[in-house]
Design a protein around this motif. Structure first.
Motif, PDB file in Angstrom:
ATOM      1  N   THR A  23       0.845  -1.188   0.000  1.00  0.00           N
ATOM      2  CA  THR A  23       0.000   0.000   0.000  1.00  0.00           C
ATOM      3  C   THR A  23       0.884   1.243   0.000  1.00  0.00           C
ATOM      4  N   SER A  24       0.515   2.208  -0.840  1.00  0.00           N
ATOM      5  CA  SER A  24       1.306   3.435  -0.890  1.00  0.00           C
ATOM      6  C   SER A  24       0.856   4.398   0.201  1.00  0.00           C
ATOM      7  N   LYS A  25       1.769   5.243   0.634  1.00  0.00           N
ATOM      8  CA  LYS A  25       1.474   6.225   1.669  1.00  0.00           C
ATOM      9  C   LYS A  25       0.479   7.263   1.160  1.00  0.00           C
ATOM     10  N   MET A  29      -2.894   7.874   3.181  1.00  0.00           N
ATOM     11  CA  MET A  29      -3.063   9.184   3.825  1.00  0.00           C
ATOM     12  C   MET A  29      -2.881  10.283   2.786  1.00  0.00           C
ATOM     13  N   PRO A  30      -3.949  10.636   2.051  1.00  0.00           N
ATOM     14  CA  PRO A  30      -3.802  11.654   1.009  1.00  0.00           C
ATOM     15  C   PRO A  30      -3.587  13.038   1.605  1.00  0.00           C
ATOM     16  N   HIS A  31      -2.849  13.869   0.879  1.00  0.00           N
ATOM     17  CA  HIS A  31      -2.596  15.246   1.302  1.00  0.00           C
ATOM     18  C   HIS A  31      -3.706  16.134   0.768  1.00  0.00           C
ATOM     19  N   GLY A  32      -4.100  17.128   1.582  1.00  0.00           N
ATOM     20  CA  GLY A  32      -5.067  18.122   1.139  1.00  0.00           C
ATOM     21  C   GLY A  32      -4.329  19.362   0.673  1.00  0.00           C
ATOM     22  N   GLU A  33      -5.120  20.411   0.358  1.00  0.00           N
ATOM     23  CA  GLU A  33      -4.482  21.643  -0.101  1.00  0.00           C
ATOM     24  C   GLU A  33      -4.064  22.531   1.064  1.00  0.00           C
ATOM     25  N   HIS A  34      -4.463  22.205   2.301  1.00  0.00           N
ATOM     26  CA  HIS A  34      -4.117  23.020   3.462  1.00  0.00           C
ATOM     27  C   HIS A  34      -2.837  22.506   4.111  1.00  0.00           C
TER      28      HIS A  34
END
Length: 144
Positions: A23-25, A29-34
């Motif tokens: 599983t990829s990081k 845990m996706p990054h948001g724009e904030h």
């Protein structure tokens, strides 16, 4: 038979371990724009949105507050005086000791020492709690 089960469990463990590593990081845990700074400022009132949230919080607190009545204002000094130390209240115990019952233990006759010397049976007394415990100012200390 035991060896087959052991090999099967080891293989299953290895496959699950490798599956977890696949599983990829970014997918997990996706990054948001904030950024973290943006979130901090928003929650602590540093930005315009944060100031709006802080203002809403203050308004909600103001709705919950009630003004002091005349009876409350007259009762406050008397309530505060009960916790103030003066010469008259110095001898009054505000923190009463809690009961610490004594336990009675009987020691049976026995032999003691390197030369077995007979010791007769005797009774001894010791407190239940190791330290003295105190009640809070308005806590009830007498039995119910």
């Amino acid at each position: 038979m035991h060896r087959i089960w052991t090999k099967t469990l080891v293989a299953l463990f290895v496959v699950s371990l490798l599956g977890g590593c696949a599983t990829s990081k970014e997918k997990l845990m996706p990054h948001g724009e904030h950024t973290m700074l943006d979130i901090w400022e928003q929650e602590t009132g540093g930005s315009a949105g944060g100031r709006r949230a802080a203002r809403q919080l203050l308004d909600a607190r103001q709705d919950l507050r009630r003004p002091l009545t005349a009876d409350d204002q007259q009762a406050t000094p008397a309530a505060n005086a009960t916790y103030t130390r003066t010469a008259a209240t110095e001898i009054y115990r505000q923190f009463h000791r809690l009961p610490n019952p004594d336990l009675v233990m009987f020691v049976f006759p026995h032999l003691a020492g390197t030369d077995p010397v007979p010791v007769p049976g005797y009774t001894t007394l010791f407190p239940l709690y190791q330290r003295v415990q105190y009640a809070l100012p308005d806590e009830r200390t007498e039995p119910y």
